[in-house]
Enzyme design. Structure first.
Site, short mmCIF file in Angstrom:
data_model
loop_
_atom_site.label_atom_id
_atom_site.label_comp_id
_atom_site.label_asym_id
_atom_site.label_seq_id
_atom_site.Cartn_x
_atom_site.Cartn_y
_atom_site.Cartn_z
CG ASP A 87 45.91 22.27 -34.59
OD1 ASP A 87 46.64 22.91 -33.82
OD2 ASP A 87 45.69 21.05 -34.45
NE ARG B 203 40.88 15.90 -35.39
CZ ARG B 203 41.94 16.15 -34.61
NH1 ARG B 203 41.80 16.31 -33.31
NH2 ARG B 203 43.14 16.25 -35.14
CD GLN C 160 52.20 22.17 -29.66
OE1 GLN C 160 52.69 21.57 -28.70
NE2 GLN C 160 50.99 21.91 -30.10
CE1 TYR D 288 40.81 19.09 -31.70
CE2 TYR D 288 42.45 20.24 -33.00
CZ TYR D 288 42.13 19.29 -32.09
OH TYR D 288 43.13 18.53 -31.56
CD1 TRP D 289 42.44 24.05 -32.30
CD2 TRP D 289 42.31 25.53 -30.64
NE1 TRP D 289 43.20 23.57 -31.25
CE2 TRP D 289 43.15 24.46 -30.22
CE3 TRP D 289 42.08 26.58 -29.73
CZ2 TRP D 289 43.75 24.41 -28.96
CZ3 TRP D 289 42.69 26.54 -28.48
CH2 TRP D 289 43.50 25.46 -28.12
CD GLU E 224 41.40 17.14 -28.41
OE1 GLU E 224 40.64 16.25 -28.85
OE2 GLU E 224 42.39 17.57 -29.03
CG ASN F 187 56.83 22.49 -26.90
OD1 ASN F 187 56.63 22.97 -25.80
ND2 ASN F 187 57.73 22.98 -27.72
CD1 TRP F 188 50.61 22.98 -26.92
CD2 TRP F 188 50.02 25.00 -26.17
NE1 TRP F 188 49.41 23.33 -27.51
CE2 TRP F 188 49.03 24.57 -27.07
CE3 TRP F 188 49.86 26.25 -25.56
CZ2 TRP F 188 47.89 25.33 -27.37
CZ3 TRP F 188 48.74 27.02 -25.87
CH2 TRP F 188 47.76 26.56 -26.75
CG ASP F 189 49.36 18.88 -25.30
OD1 ASP F 189 49.73 19.59 -26.26
OD2 ASP F 189 48.23 18.36 -25.24
C1 9YW Z 1 48.01 17.88 -33.78
C2 9YW Z 1 47.80 17.70 -28.49
C3 9YW Z 1 47.63 18.76 -29.57
C4 9YW Z 1 47.67 20.17 -28.99
C5 9YW Z 1 47.24 21.22 -30.02
C6 9YW Z 1 45.91 20.81 -30.61
C7 9YW Z 1 46.05 19.43 -31.24
C8 9YW Z 1 46.74 18.44 -33.25
O1 9YW Z 1 46.40 18.49 -30.24
O2 9YW Z 1 46.98 19.44 -32.26
O3 9YW Z 1 47.92 16.99 -34.65
O4 9YW Z 1 49.09 18.27 -33.34
O5 9YW Z 1 45.47 21.74 -31.53
O6 9YW Z 1 47.14 22.47 -29.41
O7 9YW Z 1 48.95 20.47 -28.54
O8 9YW Z 1 46.85 17.88 -27.49
#
Ligand code: 9YW
Length: 425
Positions: free
Chosen positions: A168, A201, A104, A354-355, A398, A33-35
């Site tokens: 996430d 991850r 999202q 990751y985050w 990424e 979605n937000w991508d």
């Molecule tokens: C998941 C695709 C997505 C992003 C999220 C990011 C990650 C993992 O990758 O999510 O399995 O959905 O945290 O922001 O939309 O790039």
């Protein structure tokens, strides 16, 4: 046009699966979605029709109640877990394609304004009908947010799953997620660690809890009212609320252009409610905005990028403006590339996971936008320059290690390419 701009466009072409773009090959083989909203803005810098198409393909997955799902499974793939069978959402959405059951951040409305404005400067009157259709899809989704994710009327919208936040495994969710059981009925067949090092991850226990939450909501048959009462994870998220508020302002702008008076009134009410909610989340001692854990009733004080995202929606006062500037500078001090997704002085900071520390180009894009809106153009220019340099040095990965500038995660990433195109535009 530079070679790197060419390369960014080539990544979007490479990840194009027929009118929609996967975030990256293999690791994320569907439409997110937000991508896609960010990617459509990237496309708009050189191909307006393709930009519109990206959003049009996304709303193919929109649910009957207005929700825009976080993943649209246009075609099958076995390189991602959890796939459509784990979600089992078929009865909530009566058309194809199948989708996930959560949402999202609603960048969609921001993207629609961005691409419509470029279309207008290009004299493309023919995009009117397409804009109108996408506008109404966005409006339905904003109504869904307000009704379903702020039923107690706080002026803040809630996430029921960390995946909804887009961040996430952010430390912001640690305490709330710890309450969620790790027991799952579904066998966890992680695919992500086959593509990317496990050290970068989320941990296995995070995934168990992510899947446990999916099972709770699947048992509610994805009914939003039942989910709200059953949710073991419920956070009123300032990043989500800020994006929704900003997207609402952008939809008001579009509605004014399209002369949709009732819609302007409806959206203006939503906008006012969200801004009031956000203003109440500022904390002087933390120099940022904090989310609210709706189960414990406590502020989430963990210092993450979400502290600064409300700038895209809110006009800060002078005191707040100076405080935010100092705080962002403190976080970036000694970093090769800022803004880290978790403050480097926090005990939760991990520069590669990751985050929990890495820098994300699309987050910087939002922060740059928010700083400019708040008359902090000098700091915005520094962050923009650092982001562009990081991409030029390490490629369209990424995310980036803020300490070393190293490129991490998946390669040839669509939204990193889009961020480059927009920041360079
Ligand atoms: C998941 C695709 C997505 C992003 C999220 C990011 C990650 C993992 O990758 O999510 O399995 O959905 O945290 O922001 O939309 O790039």
């Amino acid at each position: 046009m530079s070679d790197i701009t060419d390369a960014a466009r080539a990544i979007l072409a490479f990840n194009d699966r027929g009118g929609y773009t996967v975030p990256t090959d293999a690791l994320y083989p569907f439409q997110w979605n937000w991508d896609s909203a960010f990617v459509s803005m990237g496309f708009a810098t050189f191909n307006i029709d393709r930009a519109y198409q990206e959003l049009e393909r996304l709303i193919e997955g929109q649910w009957d109640d207005g929700m825009l799902p976080h993943i649209v499974f246009h075609v099958p793939s076995d390189t991602y877990f959890p796939g459509p069978d784990v979600w089992n959402t078929h009865h909530r959405h009566h058309k194809k394609p199948t989708t996930s059951g959560i949402t999202q951040p609603p960048v969609f409305g921001m993207a629609l304004r961005y691409i419509y404005e470029i279309a207008l400067t290009e004299g493309r009157e023919d995009v009117l009908a397409r804009t109108r259709l996408l506008f109404h899809a966005a409006l339905r989704s904003h109504r869904w947010w307000m009704k379903v994710r702020d039923p107690e009327k706080r002026g803040l919208v809630a996430i029921l799953h960390p995946w909804e936040s887009g961040s996430d495994n952010s430390p912001a969710w640690d305490e709330a997620l710890a309450r969620v059981s790790t027991i799952t009925k579904t066998e966890i067949c992680r695919q992500d660690t086959k593509h990317v090092s496990a050290a970068m991850r989320p941990h296995h226990a995070d995934y168990q809890r992510f899947i446990h939450l999916v099972e709770v909501y699947r048992e509610c048959k994805w009914d939003p009212v039942k989910q709200w009462s059953a949710a073991p994870f419920k956070v009123a998220d300032v990043q989500m609320t800020a994006i929704l508020a900003r997207a609402t302002a952008d939809l008001i702008w579009i509605a004014s252009h399209l002369n949709l008076l009732d819609e302007i009134n409806e959206l203006s009410t939503i906008h006012r409610i969200l801004l009031d909610g956000l203003r109440g989340r500022w904390r002087n001692n933390l120099r940022g905005f904090v989310s609210l854990d709706l189960i414990s009733g406590k502020d989430i004080q963990k210092p993450t990028q979400a502290y600064f995202i409300p700038l895209i929606a809110i006009e800060l006062d002078t005191y707040q403006r100076e405080a935010v500037q100092d705080e962002i500078e403190r976080w970036c001090n000694g970093m090769i590339v800022g803004v880290p997704s978790t403050a480097p002085f926090s005990s939760d900071f991990e520069s590669k996971r990751y985050w929990r520390g890495p820098v994300w180009a699309v987050i910087n894009w939002l922060i740059v936008d928010g700083l400019c809106k708040n008359h902090l153009a000098e700091l915005a220019a520094i962050i923009e320059g650092n982001t562009i340099n990081a991409i030029e040095r390490a490629g369209f990965c990424e995310y980036f290690d803020p300490i070393t500038g190293e490129g991490l995660g998946g390669n040839s990433f669509s939204w990193t390419a889009a961020a480059y195109l927009v920041l360079r535009h």
